[in-house]
Design an enzyme around this catalytic site. Structure first.
Site, mmCIF file in Angstrom:
data_model
loop_
_atom_site.group_PDB
_atom_site.id
_atom_site.type_symbol
_atom_site.label_atom_id
_atom_site.label_comp_id
_atom_site.label_asym_id
_atom_site.label_seq_id
_atom_site.Cartn_x
_atom_site.Cartn_y
_atom_site.Cartn_z
ATOM 1 N N TYR A 162 45.471 40.333 40.888
ATOM 2 C CA TYR A 162 44.899 40.571 42.212
ATOM 3 C C TYR A 162 45.899 40.363 43.353
ATOM 4 O O TYR A 162 45.907 41.147 44.312
ATOM 5 C CB TYR A 162 43.645 39.719 42.406
ATOM 6 N N GLU B 114 34.334 38.407 36.347
ATOM 7 C CA GLU B 114 35.149 38.768 35.192
ATOM 8 C C GLU B 114 35.411 37.565 34.293
ATOM 9 O O GLU B 114 35.405 37.689 33.054
ATOM 10 C CB GLU B 114 36.454 39.418 35.669
#
Length: 394
Positions: free
Chosen positions: A98, A140
């Site tokens: 990310y 996730e």
């Protein structure tokens, strides 16, 4: 969820950012892959980069997320986030990726918008990005934790390879080792990763088309996509006895466990998750009311037709309707055939139904509109889209 400091900045700039996202996202991906070419090896799809679908989907998801924060300040777009999280986990996206996306995306935003990206604007959109990223990371992690193993890719051996309609092939796999396997869910999917012609690994997600809950078998049905890389490799190069890498199973459009009627509206190869759902219901001996609507070019084009009719025959409260471009001389037993485009108004729709759509984007959008016009609540309709979610970019 959005700070009071950032809210007016996002309100003032959302339209400008949305307008320029079609320029920003391709630039972002090019910049990121130049710096991190390893992300193209088994994570990001080159085919979706070439056709622009991944860039469109990213642009749509970020803009929709920001707009949701403005319009619904006390909630997150849970359905959108869940869909993205399931896609990410099926590709092995990890928390440490990310910051890479953030760095390259905001470089592209600054490059396109220039001086308009003041420190205040950068700070506000950074907040939006990390609100979305942190929500996805949390989801996730939870999805990874539910798996029966801690592996991303598992070896499965091809035990059969059979052609079906729609230029598709059904592959059946068995585990190639004794790794504990997670049962899938009807309507779910797995990623398949193969080595393509130039030696790079590419991954693609395919619905589980039969026996979804099995831990000793995985079944997928793959339509040939000449513009892609994974389906031609699977169909033309992978043979019985070969070992292929599959992900653990994921997917968020599995039917809810209740007694409400279930409606499955599909077109083309979009029949695959519906076939899995029907197979699962038949295995359970379900007496749930089920209405199947499917559109295709011809009867010969319908993938998994034999499996479909077998499942329907085992479901006492199921009915099926086919809309075909070319009407057959004889309709399959238990199936009503209509000629032309799918038109839900031609049948009596069950009240209070849970609806799942799958097929080409234009088909799903038109069918959803027709169902809403017929009185089906929008909140009762969910969809599965193959590849990047371009509905978000619409």
């Amino acid at each position: 969820m959005l700070s009071e400091k950032s809210r007016p900045v996002i309100e003032a700039t959302a339209a400008v950012v949305a307008e320029h996202m079609p320029e920003i996202t391709p630039l972002f991906y090019a910049h990121m892959f130049e710096a991190h070419p390893e992300l193209l090896d088994g994570v990001f799809s080159r085919a979706n980069q070439r056709n622009g679908e991944q860039a469109q989907a990213l642009a749509g998801s970020i803009v929709k997320f920001a707009v949701h924060l403005l319009e619904h300040p006390d909630s997150l777009p849970e359905a959108v986030l869940a869909r993205i999280a399931h896609k990410h986990t099926a590709l092995g996206i990890t928390e440490d990726q990310y910051p890479i996306v953030y760095e390259n995306l905001f470089w592209a935003i600054a490059d396109v918008l220039g001086d308009a990206v003041t420190p205040e604007v950068a700070e506000a959109w950074t907040e939006v990005y990390w609100l979305m990223a942190d929500a996805l990371i949390k989801l996730e992690k939870g999805l990874y934790a539910k798996q029966a193993n801690d592996k991303m890719w598992l070896d499965w051996k091809v035990v059969s390879k059979e052609p079906t309609g729609n230029a598709a092939v059904t592959f059946r796999f068995e585990p190639a080792d004794d790794t504990p396997q997670t049962p899938g869910e009807a309507g779910g999917f797995v990623s398949v990763r193969v080595k393509v012609a130039d030696g790079l690994r590419q991954a693609r997600q395919y619905s589980l088309s039969d026996h979804a809950a099995s831990t000793t078998e995985r079944v997928i049905t793959v339509k040939l996509d000449e513009a892609g890389e994974v389906s031609p490799t699977l169909i033309n190069a992978v043979e019985v006895g070969d070992v292929v890498e599959l992900s653990n199973p994921y997917g968020e459009i599995t039917p809810k466990e209740d007694s409400a009627p279930l409606m499955l509206a599909t077109a083309g190869i979009g029949i695959t998750p519906a076939a899995s759902i029907l197979s699962s219901l038949a295995e359970q001996g379900s007496d749930r009311e089920v209405v199947v609507l499917h559109a295709d070019a011809s009867l010969e084009s319908v993938a998994l037709l034999g499996q479909l009719t077998e499942s329907l025959s085992a479901l006492p409260n199921a009915q099926a309707h086919l809309w075909l471009g070319v009407a057959p001389e004889q309709a399959p037993e238990g199936i009503t055939v209509h000629e032309g485009r799918m038109d839900p108004s031609e049948i009596e729709l069950p009240s209070g139904a849970e609806v799942i759509l799958c097929g080409p984007l234009a088909f799903m959008q038109a069918t959803r509109s027709a169902l809403i016009d017929a009185g089906v609540p929008a909140t009762s309709i969910r969809y599965e889209i193959f590849g990047p979610d371009l509905w978000l970019a619409a």
